[in-house]
Design an enzyme around this catalytic site. Structure first.
Site, PDB file in Angstrom:
ATOM      1  N   GLY A 275       0.843  -1.202   0.000  1.00  0.00           N
ATOM      2  CA  GLY A 275       0.000   0.000   0.000  1.00  0.00           C
ATOM      3  C   GLY A 275       0.873   1.245   0.000  1.00  0.00           C
TER       4      GLY A 275
ATOM      5  N   GLN B  83      -1.310   7.930   0.930  1.00  0.00           N
ATOM      6  CA  GLN B  83      -0.805   9.134   1.609  1.00  0.00           C
ATOM      7  C   GLN B  83       0.361   8.805   2.550  1.00  0.00           C
ATOM      8  OE1 GLN B  83      -3.280  10.831   4.643  1.00  0.00           O
ATOM      9  NE2 GLN B  83      -2.431  12.876   4.433  1.00  0.00           N
TER      10      GLN B  83
ATOM     11  N   ASP C 141      -1.565  -7.028  -5.118  1.00  0.00           N
ATOM     12  CA  ASP C 141      -2.808  -6.809  -4.383  1.00  0.00           C
ATOM     13  C   ASP C 141      -2.584  -7.268  -2.941  1.00  0.00           C
ATOM     14  OD1 ASP C 141      -5.395  -7.070  -3.263  1.00  0.00           O
ATOM     15  OD2 ASP C 141      -6.272  -7.464  -5.246  1.00  0.00           O
TER      16      ASP C 141
ATOM     17  N   TYR D 215     -14.904   1.192   9.088  1.00  0.00           N
ATOM     18  CA  TYR D 215     -13.446   1.377   9.179  1.00  0.00           C
ATOM     19  C   TYR D 215     -12.991   1.205  10.635  1.00  0.00           C
ATOM     20  CZ  TYR D 215      -9.063   4.160   9.010  1.00  0.00           C
ATOM     21  OH  TYR D 215      -7.775   4.606   9.111  1.00  0.00           O
TER      22      TYR D 215
END
Ligand code: AKB
Length: 316
Positions: free
Chosen positions: A10, A14, A52, A142
């Site tokens: 990942g 950000q 992935d 989340y």
């Protein structure tokens, strides 16, 4: 040069964008493999592979090929995006964690880093100076995934001796990478819009105070926690971490030191309810005591540094 070999899963998001840079500066470009299903936001100074986070065999192949010893797993759907597809958010956030925890249990990894969030807290949590251990009844998918993930991390540590470490990030603010899908993203957008157009419409109301942190502090904390001697890492769910807290009105006031004519409007949307369920400020004394955490940036210093760097980047 370090003998460790790190895989960041990942890496195009950000945090990943800046964490890869920080890890490469510390341990060497070739020692840090970046990976994502998306292209990187910045030019890479070391290896990048497409994988992935839910592809266990693909991840195992990378671990074998690069002799990886540590994984930082950052792939996740954040709070706002997760609400649009709760089932997929749960699948991605949980399956990816299980894959790395299992790989560590099988002895293929020495250490794992997995980010949690202030989203583990909910409307019934004390809102100010939220303690390390307190009521945590999250109201978002989340938050539920982060809370469950924290418990799985503690379980794998206790039952199998897996060295997994974690931080409950507040909202993160940086100029090098774009945020994606969070409730705290407004605190990055406001800088871009203020410098480019002199105005911003906030999707959170004027009094929505949330815990935030400048990205250089978050990156340093992450690497410091991972480098701390195992005996000092006493919280095996996840550590509270605090920088500073502000609401849209307060950050606009700070920004007006640089953009005096800044106009701020409000159009709260579905993210308001998420923000309302989270703490206003965080007690991070456990992180300070256990592994020496201390932030460098307060609100004013963060705003000054953001404006300086973004003005250069945007030519504004
Ligand atoms: C979000 O807003 O979803 C994230 C977080 C606080 O975890 N930035």
């Amino acid at each position: 040069m370090s003998s460790k070999r790190i895989l960041v899963i990942g890496s195009s998001g950000q945090i990943g964008t800046e964490l890869v840079e920080g890890l490469r500066a510390r341990f060497g470009n070739e020692h840090v493999v970046a990976s994502d299903i998306k292209e990187p936001q910045v030019e890479q100074s070391g290896p990048f592979v497409m994988v992935d986070a839910m592809d266990r065999r693909g991840i195992e192949r990378i671990i074998d090929k690069y002799a990886i010893t540590e994984v930082y797993l950052l792939a996740a759907l954040l709070s706002a995006t997760a609400e649009k597809d709760p089932a997929f958010a749960w699948k991605l956030n949980m399956e990816s964690l299980f894959i790395v925890l299992e790989l560590a249990r099988e002895g293929k990894l020495k250490k794992v880093y997995w980010p949690s969030s202030i989203a583990v807290f909910g409307p019934s949590t004390p809102k100010d100076h939220t303690p390390q251990h307190t009521i945590a009844e999250p109201s978002t998918v989340y938050g539920i995934s982060k809370q469950a993930g924290e418990q799985w991390c503690a379980y794998y540590h206790k039952r199998y001796g897996v060295d997994v470490r974690s931080i409950r990030y507040p909202g993160l603010i940086g100029w090098k990478s774009a945020p994606g899908g969070g409730t705290t993203d407004y605190a990055v957008h406001i800088f871009h819009e203020a410098l480019k157009h002199g105005r911003y419409t906030s999707f959170l109301g004027p009094q929505s105070t949330l815990p935030m942190m400048y990205m250089p502090d978050a990156i340093r904390a992450t690497i410091d926690l991972m480098e701390a001697p195992a005996g000092q890492v006493k919280e095996r769910t996840s550590y509270n971490l605090a920088g500073f807290s502000f609401n849209p009105e307060e950050i606009a006031a700070e920004l007006r030191r640089h953009v005096p004519a800044l106009v701020l409007d409000y159009a709260p949307d579905q993210r308001q309810a998420i923000a309302d369920s989270w703490p206003r400020s965080i007690d991070d004394s456990a992180a300070r005591t256990d592994w020496g955490w201390k932030p460098d940036y307060d609100l004013a210093a963060m705003v000054d540094d953001m404006v300086l760097n973004l003005r250069r980047e945007l030519g504004a």
